[in-house]
Design an enzyme around this catalytic site. Structure first.
Site, PDB file in Angstrom:
ATOM      1  N   GLU A 158      57.788  32.939 -20.696  1.00 43.57           N
ATOM      2  CA  GLU A 158      59.087  33.393 -20.191  1.00 43.57           C
ATOM      3  C   GLU A 158      59.904  34.185 -21.205  1.00 43.57           C
ATOM      4  O   GLU A 158      61.043  33.816 -21.534  1.00 43.57           O
ATOM      5  CB  GLU A 158      59.905  32.201 -19.661  1.00 43.57           C
ATOM      6  CG  GLU A 158      59.252  31.536 -18.463  1.00 43.57           C
ATOM      7  CD  GLU A 158      60.159  30.573 -17.714  1.00 43.57           C
ATOM      8  OE1 GLU A 158      61.251  30.262 -18.211  1.00 43.57           O
ATOM      9  OE2 GLU A 158      59.765  30.144 -16.615  1.00 43.57           O
ATOM     10  N   GLU A 343      53.562  28.018 -13.732  1.00 42.32           N
ATOM     11  CA  GLU A 343      54.562  26.995 -13.387  1.00 42.32           C
ATOM     12  C   GLU A 343      55.073  27.233 -11.974  1.00 42.32           C
ATOM     13  O   GLU A 343      55.358  28.367 -11.590  1.00 42.32           O
ATOM     14  CB  GLU A 343      55.786  27.030 -14.316  1.00 42.32           C
ATOM     15  CG  GLU A 343      55.511  26.603 -15.727  1.00 42.32           C
ATOM     16  CD  GLU A 343      56.755  26.642 -16.611  1.00 42.32           C
ATOM     17  OE1 GLU A 343      57.891  26.500 -16.095  1.00 42.32           O
ATOM     18  OE2 GLU A 343      56.601  26.828 -17.819  1.00 42.32           O
TER      19      GLU A 343
HETATM   20  C1  BG6 Z   1      60.766  27.202 -17.048  1.00 51.14           C
HETATM   21  C2  BG6 Z   1      60.305  26.747 -18.378  1.00 51.14           C
HETATM   22  O1  BG6 Z   1      61.851  28.024 -17.276  1.00 51.14           O
HETATM   23  O2  BG6 Z   1      61.265  26.332 -16.133  1.00 51.14           O
HETATM   24  C3  BG6 Z   1      60.232  25.247 -18.547  1.00 51.14           C
HETATM   25  O3  BG6 Z   1      59.127  27.365 -18.804  1.00 51.14           O
HETATM   26  C4  BG6 Z   1      61.378  24.616 -17.798  1.00 51.14           C
HETATM   27  O4  BG6 Z   1      60.253  24.975 -19.923  1.00 51.14           O
HETATM   28  C5  BG6 Z   1      61.225  24.929 -16.316  1.00 51.14           C
HETATM   29  O5  BG6 Z   1      61.537  23.252 -18.011  1.00 51.14           O
HETATM   30  C6  BG6 Z   1      62.284  24.340 -15.425  1.00 51.14           C
HETATM   31  O6  BG6 Z   1      63.549  24.606 -15.931  1.00 51.14           O
HETATM   32  P1  BG6 Z   1      64.600  23.430 -16.124  1.00 51.14           P
HETATM   33  O7  BG6 Z   1      65.754  24.008 -16.850  1.00 51.14           O
HETATM   34  O8  BG6 Z   1      64.947  22.960 -14.756  1.00 51.14           O
HETATM   35  O9  BG6 Z   1      63.880  22.389 -16.938  1.00 51.14           O
END
Ligand code: BG6
Length: 443
Positions: A158, A343
């Protein structure tokens, strides 16, 4: 719907959110360890205690049937001060690779996931070109140590969110806009250098960046909103995809930055490095879509606004599986690079009731997104794998431990109190069935 044999059904974590043990075996502090967090939110000192429970977790991953596990290496375990090598920090990852190999799980390795060594940050971070060399030294160490055991690498998780974080520092007055954008450029060069290194010396490696991508919609059909959405898309998504696939800046993004008074310094060596770096695949993270409208009263010609047409998670993130389908087919049509979803998942306040965690909202979210991906695959989009965020409950990047994404529950609270015991959620069983059917069964 049908996914190819060998489709990599996986799940993800990242080092600073999962491992804990932030001072063990010589680890140095990263910017995540030294960050000032909003009051009451958990820090990353304990994470999910993954450092001490990795064997148990890999056994659960195997039980779930995971074909892949995506994790990040903490740069500060290998180079605690960003410069000097710490062999003790490597051993844990070699052990993890042994465990995964024994379990028949493909490792997907992220080289950099938001955790710059604090010592390098103190010297200017990514705005300082020396950080590129430090990153490359670290990457070479990982490639040499992991050898043939790891095929799939992500250079940077990211990068667009790293830039968003830098822009928050700009707003807070602790970083200049010029340094934020130049730092982003140096990170592009670092990622390209890692790709070129892999291709020159480690030909078995399949490597690329992992931006966070969203579908972008204009609030209204007015031409000014359509233009605002297009400009936002260029800065938010296309700048990162175009650089990855074509090794050059998106022109709308550069022009928009120039109109805000920012000019990126691109040396001839940078340009050559970027142009030579073609990734083997494009990894990306997808959670939601975004809506923008035209704005005339700020430095940029757009502003983000709520989308009244889609549901939201408990934490206010838009849920838009159609946007995922749109993103997959747009990426394939534009770049023709194999895709891998690193993800996708839903954050919620999960609770244990009578020894069980029922998480129907997460199952519904994952089901709809996998169905959207299946639709793209049926259209002819090449997708090599899909990873749920997150394999285990981890500390959320922005919202502490109360915001849980895991397929496996971890018994701890916001203050780090609890047994850290693992408990598979209902989504764990559901995902096990999805994997066992290679995506044919989503019920
Ligand atoms: C992504 C990241 O932005 O989203 C993760 O790669 C992150 O590290 C995930 O945890 C979800 O975001 P958040 O802020 O809800 O944990």
């Amino acid at each position: 719907m049908s996914f190819a044999d060998g489709f990599l059904w996986g799940a993800s974590t990242s080092a600073y959110q999962y491992e804990g043990a932030t001072t063990v075996d010589g680890k140095g502090p990263s910017v995540q360890d030294t960050a000032t967090l909003a009051g009451g939110l958990s820090d990353f000192a304990q994470g999910s205690d993954g450092y001490h429970r990795i064997d148990e977790d890999v056994a659960l991953f195997q039980q779930m049937g995971l074909k892949a596990y995506r994790f990040s290496v903490a740069w500060t375990r290998l180079y605690p001060d960003g410069v000097h090598f710490n062999a003790a920090g490597l051993d844990w990852y070699l052990h993890l690779l042994d465990q995964l190999q024994a379990a028949g799980i493909e490792p997907l390795v992220t080289l950099y996931h938001f955790d710059l060594p604090a010592a390098l940050a103190a010297k200017g971070g990514w705005a300082d070109r020396a950080t590129i060399d430090a990153y490359l030294t670290y990457v070479r160490t990982v490639f040499d140590a992991f050898g043939q055991r790891v095929t799939y690498y992500q250079t940077v998780n990211e990068q667009n969110m790293v830039l968003a974080g830098a822009l928050q520092q700009v707003q807070a007055g602790t970083l200049s806009l010029q340094d934020a954008v130049q730092g982003n450029h140096h990170l592009f060069v670092a990622g390209a250098a890692a790709i070129n290194l892999a291709h020159a010396q480690y030909p078995h490696i399949k490597i690329g960046p992992a931006p966070n991508l969203v579908a972008v919609y204009p609030l209204t059909p007015t031409p000014v909103d359509a233009l605002a959405a297009d400009t936002y898309d260029a800065l938010r998504n296309l700048m990162f995809g175009d650089m990855a696939a074509w090794g050059r800046y998106n022109q709308t993004a550069l022009a928009t930055l120039a109109s805000a008074g920012v000019h990126v310094t691109i040396t001839p060596d940078d340009a050559a490095m970027l142009a030579a770096a073609t990734p083997d695949l494009l990894y990306f993270n997808y959670y939601n879509s975004e809506v923008v409208q035209a704005a005339t009263n700020g430095p940029l010609p757009f502003k983000k606004v709520p989308n009244p047409t889609v549901p939201q998670t408990e934490f206010g993130w838009d849920i838009d599986p159609l946007g995922f389908y749109l993103t997959l087919r747009q990426l394939w049509d534009r770049y023709r690079l194999p895709l891998m979803v690193t993800e996708n998942g839903l954050g919620a306040h999960d609770t244990v009731v009578a020894g069980q965690v029922d998480d129907p909202a997460r199952i519904a979210y994952l089901r709809e997104h996998i169905a959207a991906m299946a639709r793209a695959v049926a259209d002819g989009v090449t997708v090599l794998g899909y990873n749920v965020w997150s394999a285990v409950d981890v500390v959320s990047t922005h919202e502490g431990f109360a915001k849980r994404y895991g397929l496996i529950h971890v018994d701890r609270d916001e203050q780090g109190q609890g047994s850290f015991d693992r408990l598979p959620k209902a989504s764990f069983d559901w995902y096990r069935r999805v994997i066992a059917s290679n995506g044919a069964t989503l019920d």
